[in-house]
Design a protein around this motif. Structure first.
Motif, PDB file in Angstrom:
ATOM      1  N   TYR A 171       0.816  -1.206   0.000  1.00  0.00           N
ATOM      2  CA  TYR A 171       0.000   0.000   0.000  1.00  0.00           C
ATOM      3  C   TYR A 171       0.852   1.260   0.000  1.00  0.00           C
ATOM      4  CZ  TYR A 171      -4.107   2.803   1.168  1.00  0.00           C
ATOM      5  OH  TYR A 171      -5.124   3.718   1.179  1.00  0.00           O
ATOM      6  N   ARG A 173      -1.654  -4.371   2.440  1.00  0.00           N
ATOM      7  CA  ARG A 173      -3.116  -4.372   2.587  1.00  0.00           C
ATOM      8  C   ARG A 173      -3.657  -5.643   1.939  1.00  0.00           C
ATOM      9  NH1 ARG A 173      -6.251   0.214  -0.564  1.00  0.00           N
ATOM     10  NH2 ARG A 173      -5.197  -0.884  -2.234  1.00  0.00           N
ATOM     11  N   THR A 216      -7.502  -8.348   2.077  1.00  0.00           N
ATOM     12  CA  THR A 216      -8.859  -8.501   2.596  1.00  0.00           C
ATOM     13  C   THR A 216      -9.013  -9.883   3.228  1.00  0.00           C
ATOM     14  OG1 THR A 216      -9.645  -9.257   0.458  1.00  0.00           O
ATOM     15  CG2 THR A 216      -9.889  -6.915   0.937  1.00  0.00           C
ATOM     16  N   THR A 241     -10.796  -5.178   5.593  1.00  0.00           N
ATOM     17  CA  THR A 241      -9.519  -4.843   4.985  1.00  0.00           C
ATOM     18  C   THR A 241      -8.499  -4.742   6.105  1.00  0.00           C
ATOM     19  OG1 THR A 241     -10.593  -3.624   3.199  1.00  0.00           O
ATOM     20  CG2 THR A 241      -8.264  -3.174   3.583  1.00  0.00           C
ATOM     21  N   TYR A 278      -4.456  -4.122   7.355  1.00  0.00           N
ATOM     22  CA  TYR A 278      -3.168  -3.498   7.063  1.00  0.00           C
ATOM     23  C   TYR A 278      -2.162  -4.028   8.086  1.00  0.00           C
ATOM     24  CZ  TYR A 278      -5.982  -0.113   4.501  1.00  0.00           C
ATOM     25  OH  TYR A 278      -6.860   0.470   3.632  1.00  0.00           O
TER      26      TYR A 278
END
Length: 131
Positions: A24, A44, A46, A51, A53
């Motif tokens: 990201y 990042r 899912t 989501t 990080y």
């Protein structure tokens, strides 16, 4: 001595899933942000509808929007790592090799342990005795 570390990592791996994440942006560590020497990728991915990080290892040369393989815990997606050998096993190897190197130095250095000495390890002090 190193088996608890290996066992912990193997149990961690057994409870993980693999997915694809995206680099990201590049983050900077505390002192590294001031000096510009320590960077890490923020990844990042899912997991279900969430989501997630997480910070990758320091100084991995990834570009923004580059796809990376990620391993994460099924019931704790925040516990994630980039799926490379160094990212997954690096800390375990470092923590395992440090005590081994200390023992090698202690037992093979001629001034620390006399030749033909018998070494006894015990539960009471002193933990190590020589005869």
């Amino acid at each position: 001595m190193i088996s608890p570390l290996l066992l912990y990592k193997l149990i961690w791996l057994a409870g993980t899933r693999e997915t694809t994440g995206t680099m990201y942006f590049t983050g900077h560590g505390n002192l590294g942000s001031v000096l510009g020497i320590s960077t890490y990728p923020v990844i990042r991915f899912t997991s279900g509808k969430d989501t997630v990080y997480f910070n990758g290892n320091v100084n991995i040369p990834l570009k923004p929007d580059e796809k990376v393989s990620v391993r994460y815990q099924r019931n704790d997606p925040q516990d994630a790592k980039i799926n490379t050998f160094s990212c997954i096993w690096g800390d375990t190897l470092a923590y395992s090799l440090a005590p081994i190197l200390v023992f090698i130095v202690v037992f093979f250095h001629p001034d620390l342990v006399p030749k033909k000495a018998k070494v006894f390890l015990g539960k009471r002090k002193p933990w190590v005795r020589f005869r």
